[in-house]
Design an enzyme around this catalytic site. Structure first.
Site, PDB file in Angstrom:
ATOM      1  N   ARG A 222      45.162  18.701 -43.186  1.00  0.00           N
ATOM      2  CA  ARG A 222      45.638  18.070 -41.962  1.00  0.00           C
ATOM      3  C   ARG A 222      45.542  19.085 -40.824  1.00  0.00           C
ATOM      4  O   ARG A 222      45.801  20.273 -41.024  1.00  0.00           O
ATOM      5  CB  ARG A 222      47.105  17.621 -42.108  1.00  0.00           C
ATOM      6  CG  ARG A 222      47.277  16.380 -42.962  1.00  0.00           C
ATOM      7  CD  ARG A 222      46.689  15.113 -42.318  1.00  0.00           C
ATOM      8  NE  ARG A 222      46.876  13.927 -43.151  1.00  0.00           N
ATOM      9  CZ  ARG A 222      45.972  13.453 -44.021  1.00  0.00           C
ATOM     10  NH1 ARG A 222      44.807  14.047 -44.177  1.00  0.00           N
ATOM     11  NH2 ARG A 222      46.236  12.365 -44.719  1.00  0.00           N
ATOM     12  N   HIS A 270      36.814  14.213 -39.997  1.00  0.00           N
ATOM     13  CA  HIS A 270      37.744  13.764 -41.043  1.00  0.00           C
ATOM     14  C   HIS A 270      37.010  12.894 -42.078  1.00  0.00           C
ATOM     15  O   HIS A 270      37.346  11.717 -42.281  1.00  0.00           O
ATOM     16  CB  HIS A 270      38.926  13.006 -40.427  1.00  0.00           C
ATOM     17  CG  HIS A 270      40.114  12.919 -41.350  1.00  0.00           C
ATOM     18  ND1 HIS A 270      41.419  12.968 -40.917  1.00  0.00           N
ATOM     19  CD2 HIS A 270      40.190  12.783 -42.699  1.00  0.00           C
ATOM     20  CE1 HIS A 270      42.240  12.860 -41.951  1.00  0.00           C
ATOM     21  NE2 HIS A 270      41.515  12.744 -43.052  1.00  0.00           N
TER      22      HIS A 270
HETATM   23  P1  NDP Z   1      48.824  16.770 -54.104  1.00  0.00           P
HETATM   24  O1  NDP Z   1      50.173  16.278 -53.748  1.00  0.00           O
HETATM   25  O2  NDP Z   1      48.214  16.335 -55.400  1.00  0.00           O
HETATM   26  O3  NDP Z   1      48.854  18.369 -54.143  1.00  0.00           O
HETATM   27  C1  NDP Z   1      49.505  19.130 -53.168  1.00  0.00           C
HETATM   28  C2  NDP Z   1      49.472  20.595 -53.583  1.00  0.00           C
HETATM   29  O4  NDP Z   1      50.044  21.371 -52.528  1.00  0.00           O
HETATM   30  C3  NDP Z   1      50.310  20.863 -54.837  1.00  0.00           C
HETATM   31  O5  NDP Z   1      49.698  21.852 -55.631  1.00  0.00           O
HETATM   32  C4  NDP Z   1      51.616  21.401 -54.258  1.00  0.00           C
HETATM   33  O6  NDP Z   1      52.341  22.283 -55.098  1.00  0.00           O
HETATM   34  C5  NDP Z   1      51.101  22.182 -53.064  1.00  0.00           C
HETATM   35  N1  NDP Z   1      52.165  22.374 -52.076  1.00  0.00           N
HETATM   36  C6  NDP Z   1      52.922  21.439 -51.454  1.00  0.00           C
HETATM   37  N2  NDP Z   1      53.815  22.031 -50.636  1.00  0.00           N
HETATM   38  C7  NDP Z   1      53.620  23.368 -50.761  1.00  0.00           C
HETATM   39  C8  NDP Z   1      54.256  24.490 -50.198  1.00  0.00           C
HETATM   40  N3  NDP Z   1      55.263  24.375 -49.327  1.00  0.00           N
HETATM   41  N4  NDP Z   1      53.811  25.719 -50.554  1.00  0.00           N
HETATM   42  C9  NDP Z   1      52.804  25.851 -51.444  1.00  0.00           C
HETATM   43  N5  NDP Z   1      52.151  24.808 -52.018  1.00  0.00           N
HETATM   44  C10 NDP Z   1      52.560  23.585 -51.676  1.00  0.00           C
HETATM   45  O7  NDP Z   1      47.863  16.441 -52.887  1.00  0.00           O
HETATM   46  P2  NDP Z   1      46.292  16.156 -52.927  1.00  0.00           P
HETATM   47  O8  NDP Z   1      45.628  17.304 -53.583  1.00  0.00           O
HETATM   48  O9  NDP Z   1      46.004  14.799 -53.447  1.00  0.00           O
HETATM   49  O10 NDP Z   1      45.954  16.116 -51.346  1.00  0.00           O
HETATM   50  C11 NDP Z   1      46.221  17.212 -50.504  1.00  0.00           C
HETATM   51  C12 NDP Z   1      46.043  16.794 -49.052  1.00  0.00           C
HETATM   52  O11 NDP Z   1      44.655  16.641 -48.743  1.00  0.00           O
HETATM   53  C13 NDP Z   1      46.626  15.424 -48.672  1.00  0.00           C
HETATM   54  O12 NDP Z   1      48.005  15.523 -48.473  1.00  0.00           O
HETATM   55  C14 NDP Z   1      45.866  15.098 -47.402  1.00  0.00           C
HETATM   56  O13 NDP Z   1      46.563  15.575 -46.285  1.00  0.00           O
HETATM   57  C15 NDP Z   1      44.560  15.866 -47.545  1.00  0.00           C
HETATM   58  N6  NDP Z   1      43.395  14.979 -47.642  1.00  0.00           N
HETATM   59  C16 NDP Z   1      42.363  15.127 -46.752  1.00  0.00           C
HETATM   60  C17 NDP Z   1      41.249  14.337 -46.836  1.00  0.00           C
HETATM   61  C18 NDP Z   1      40.092  14.527 -45.921  1.00  0.00           C
HETATM   62  O14 NDP Z   1      39.164  13.717 -45.930  1.00  0.00           O
HETATM   63  N7  NDP Z   1      40.053  15.580 -45.112  1.00  0.00           N
HETATM   64  C19 NDP Z   1      41.115  13.289 -47.860  1.00  0.00           C
HETATM   65  C20 NDP Z   1      42.243  13.228 -48.763  1.00  0.00           C
HETATM   66  C21 NDP Z   1      43.344  14.037 -48.636  1.00  0.00           C
HETATM   67  P3  NDP Z   1      52.928  21.777 -56.529  1.00  0.00           P
HETATM   68  O15 NDP Z   1      51.696  21.614 -57.399  1.00  0.00           O
HETATM   69  O16 NDP Z   1      53.768  22.907 -56.962  1.00  0.00           O
HETATM   70  O17 NDP Z   1      53.639  20.504 -56.275  1.00  0.00           O
HETATM   71  C1  OXD Z   2      43.694  10.992 -47.004  1.00  0.00           C
HETATM   72  C2  OXD Z   2      42.734  11.260 -45.942  1.00  0.00           C
HETATM   73  O1  OXD Z   2      44.831  11.461 -46.936  1.00  0.00           O
HETATM   74  O2  OXD Z   2      41.680  10.587 -45.882  1.00  0.00           O
HETATM   75  O3  OXD Z   2      43.315  10.288 -47.969  1.00  0.00           O
HETATM   76  O4  OXD Z   2      42.956  12.147 -45.128  1.00  0.00           O
END
Ligand code: NDP
Ligand code: OXD
Length: 307
Positions: A222, A270
């Site tokens: 993001r 994006h």
């Molecule tokens: P998940 O919820 O599966 O994973 C999030 C990861 O971030 C976990 O490992 C979590 O830790 C870690 N995390 C969360 N908070 C913290 C923190 N404060 N400090 C350290 N680590 C932290 O999310 P996804 O992998 O499915 O997606 C990640 C993001 O990607 C989405 O939220 C979205 O914003 C973005 N996205 C972007 C897209 C694009 O096209 N650009 C498409 C899809 C998604 P833990 O494992 O310990 O819980």
């Molecule tokens: C998502 C994205 O969160 O597209 O899936 O950013």
């Protein structure tokens, strides 16, 4: 009962058609044409207008149309007690892996420089660093897959998450101190954190100063993870030396934004991983059926944690 799509500004036809293919009898409504509000069992949303759930008394579950849920959780009028779920989809993971691995490799091997040299018919090899180190911030569905994929093609990968993880061939770390210590060792840093109060603005002046000179930042999560003015200053100092940005604080990125013309910034709109309507429809219909039968739901978000 019905399923309501609340995705203003997006073409809802592909997802509506995919839902009907996945479940021919399903009553799919598209906001603001809610039909009978008392029949809406599930809402699927992307950037919904706050308050749109207020008058839906039968609402049992709200699903994000994507992996991220920050757009939902920032709504102060989100109905209490209605579970929020998100999309977890193999196509989303595969697309993100391709994008991240492709971008890291293209940058490391200087493909963009060759493209420019081609215009001048210059036959000149670009030297490249033999160090294949990478740090992935966030080791969830997407970050975990990217870390595994980079490790699988020979990168020396570290990862950072909130709670401890064990991923083969990835040095998994937790805590701010570990993050600060890992940054100077990484040639490429990939951000795949969710946007939460704890991660907003995390890539600020202080953390960027820990980047290795000549390194690459990829922000695929993001825009608000990065303090954009701090990044512009950091790029001037060469740490990181380049930024590959798919997400921005303000989207679409305004035409006058300095990232567009910055020689060290690559901008994509994006698109790192786009929700595939057909693939996601299957998951959405499964969630709808669980709503009908009283749950339990999969991929439920914890509003207190923010993801
Ligand atoms: P998940 O919820 O599966 O994973 C999030 C990861 O971030 C976990 O490992 C979590 O830790 C870690 N995390 C969360 N908070 C913290 C923190 N404060 N400090 C350290 N680590 C932290 O999310 P996804 O992998 O499915 O997606 C990640 C993001 O990607 C989405 O939220 C979205 O914003 C973005 N996205 C972007 C897209 C694009 O096209 N650009 C498409 C899809 C998604 P833990 O494992 O310990 O819980
Ligand atoms: C998502 C994205 O969160 O597209 O899936 O950013």
């Amino acid at each position: 009962m019905s399923l309501l799509l609340v995705m203003p500004g997006r073409d809802t036809e592909p997802v509506r058609d995919a839902l009907r293919r996945a479940s021919p009898g399903l009553d799919v409504r598209v906001w603001p044409d809610v039909g009978d509000p008392a029949r809406v069992l599930m809402a699927v949303t992307w950037n919904h207008p706050p308050g749109c759930f207020d008058a839906l008394p039968a609402l049992r579950v709200i699903s994000s149309y994507g992996a991220g849920v920050d757009h939902l959780l920032r709504d102060p009028r989100l109905p209490a007690g209605v579970p929020v779920v998100r999309v977890v989809d193999p196509n989303l993971v595969q697309d993100m892996v391709e994008y991240a691995v492709g971008a890291v490799c293209a940058w490391r091997r200087g493909f963009e420089v060759y493209r420019q040299r081609q215009q001048r018919a210059e036959w000149v090899p670009v030297p490249y660093d033999r160090d294949r180190s990478a740090l992935v911030l966030g080791l969830g569905e997407l970050g975990g897959a990217v870390a595994r994929a980079l490790a699988g093609i020979g990168f020396d990968v570290s990862g950072w998450s909130r709670t401890p993880k064990a991923i083969r061939d990835v040095r998994c770390q937790v805590g701010r101190d570990a993050l600060e210590a890992a940054l100077p060792a990484a040639a490429a840093v990939v951000c795949l954190l969710p946007l939460t109060p704890a991660t907003e603005g995390i890539l600020d002046r202080r953390l960027l100063a820990r980047f290795r000179p000549g390194s690459l930042l990829l922000n695929l999560a993001r825009g608000a993870h990065v303090v954009e003015s701090d990044l512009l200053e950091a790029l001037d100092r060469g740490r990181p030396a380049a930024a590959w940005m798919d997400v921005f604080a303000d989207e679409p990125l305004p035409p006058e934004h300095p990232f567009w013309r910055h020689p060290a910034v690559t901008v994509t709109p994006h698109v790192a991983s786009l929700t595939d309507p057909d693939s996601v429809a299957v998951q959405l219909v499964a969630t709808y059926r669980r709503a009908e039968s009283g749950g339990p739901f999969r991929h439920v978000v914890d509003p207190a944690r923010g993801y």
